[in-house]
Design a protein around this motif. Structure first.
Motif, short mmCIF file in Angstrom:
data_model
loop_
_atom_site.label_atom_id
_atom_site.label_comp_id
_atom_site.label_asym_id
_atom_site.label_seq_id
_atom_site.Cartn_x
_atom_site.Cartn_y
_atom_site.Cartn_z
N ILE A 178 0.84 -1.21 0.00
CA ILE A 178 0.00 0.00 0.00
C ILE A 178 0.87 1.26 0.00
O ILE A 178 1.68 1.48 0.90
N ASP A 179 0.66 2.05 -1.05
CA ASP A 179 1.41 3.29 -1.26
C ASP A 179 0.55 4.43 -0.70
O ASP A 179 -0.37 4.92 -1.36
N THR A 180 0.84 4.85 0.54
CA THR A 180 -0.04 5.86 1.15
C THR A 180 0.17 7.24 0.54
O THR A 180 -0.73 8.07 0.56
N GLY A 181 1.35 7.47 -0.03
CA GLY A 181 1.60 8.75 -0.72
C GLY A 181 0.62 8.91 -1.88
O GLY A 181 0.12 10.01 -2.15
N ALA A 182 0.31 7.79 -2.56
CA ALA A 182 -0.63 7.83 -3.68
C ALA A 182 -2.01 8.29 -3.20
O ALA A 182 -2.74 8.97 -3.93
N MET A 183 -2.36 7.93 -1.96
CA MET A 183 -3.67 8.30 -1.43
C MET A 183 -3.73 9.82 -1.21
O MET A 183 -4.71 10.46 -1.56
N TYR A 184 -2.65 10.39 -0.64
CA TYR A 184 -2.63 11.85 -0.44
C TYR A 184 -2.56 12.57 -1.80
O TYR A 184 -3.12 13.65 -1.95
N ARG A 185 -1.90 11.94 -2.75
CA ARG A 185 -1.85 12.54 -4.09
C ARG A 185 -3.24 12.54 -4.74
O ARG A 185 -3.63 13.50 -5.41
#
Ligand code: C5P
Length: 224
Positions: A32-39
């Motif tokens: 899970i890429d949490t940076g992608a969620m904020y992006r």
């Protein structure tokens, strides 16, 4: 075999995502890429003219935002979806990098994303990368890694990555963006970027990709 949670935090553009992805594949874990969620949240704010300083607009937007990941078998990678649309390419662009840290500092945004990340990881067997995974999202994670690297080396790697996607960006602009994002991420009130006390530090300035993955895999094997 017991499944564990592996939290990978660190500065911008340290190669956290590619390392986490490769490690997850080797362990047969989810990634899970949490940076992608904020992006993705930032993209929604951009598209819908949401003011991050207006709590009412932020809450309304968050209620309308649905983020998920879907595996693309052709590309053999997880892609980010925002309200049913694949936004994987769009969220990596420079204009999103330029606004994401300000959006991520909004308390309501963080609380919503942290809750979603905790739901996504509740069955363990995951590698999650971000800024606050070992400190806020999963403080009980069995393995915590804090990644760092020389800022200029990070900027050069990021520039090469953007170029590969056809995005020609000046090295100074990339370096400035990394430094600014790190500064905002470290100084926000909610979930600031910091090394968990029990994290293992990995400086990959002079390590090859395979070397760093092998190092973390070794640490993971000790815990599994
Ligand atoms: O990981 P990536 O560089 O794509 O993350 C983009 C931005 O999202 C970071 O610069 C940071 O501001 C924010 N972020 C965060 N917390 C996380 C992951 C990313 O605040 N767990």
């Amino acid at each position: 075999m017991p499944k564990i949670i592996i939290a990978i935090d660190g500065y911008s553009s340290c190669g956290k995502s590619s390392t986490a992805k490769s490690l997850a594949a080797q362990l047969g874990y989810g990634y899970i890429d949490t940076g992608a969620m904020y992006r993705a949240v930032s993209l929604y704010f951009h598209q819908h003219y949401v003011s991050r300083t207006n709590p009412h607009e932020v809450e309304k937007a968050l209620a309308d935002i649905h983020i998920s990941f879907q595996f693309n078998p052709e590309k053999r990678l997880n892609e980010t979806y925002l309200n049913g649309l694949c936004v994987e390419e769009e969220i990596r662009k420079m204009y999103i990098s330029q606004m994401v840290s300000e959006v991520s500092a909004v308390v309501e945004v963080r609380r919503a994303m942290v809750a979603l990340q905790q739901r996504m990881g509740k069955h363990k067997g995951i590698v999650m990368d971000g800024r606050d995974i070992g400190t806020v999202v999963f403080p009980q994670a069995e393995l915590k890694v804090f990644m760092t690297a020389d800022p200029l080396i990070r900027a050069q790697r990021r520039q090469a990555e953007l170029l590969e996607k056809g995005d020609l960006v000046d090295l100074n602009e990339v370096l400035e963006n990394l430094t600014k994002r790190d500064h905002i991420d470290m100084n926000r009130s909610e979930g600031p970027l910091r090394q968990a006390e029990d994290a293992r530090v990995l400086d990959n300035s002079y390590l090859t990709f395979d070397e760093q993955v092998a190092l973390i895999k070794g640490w993971a094997d000790e815990k599994i």
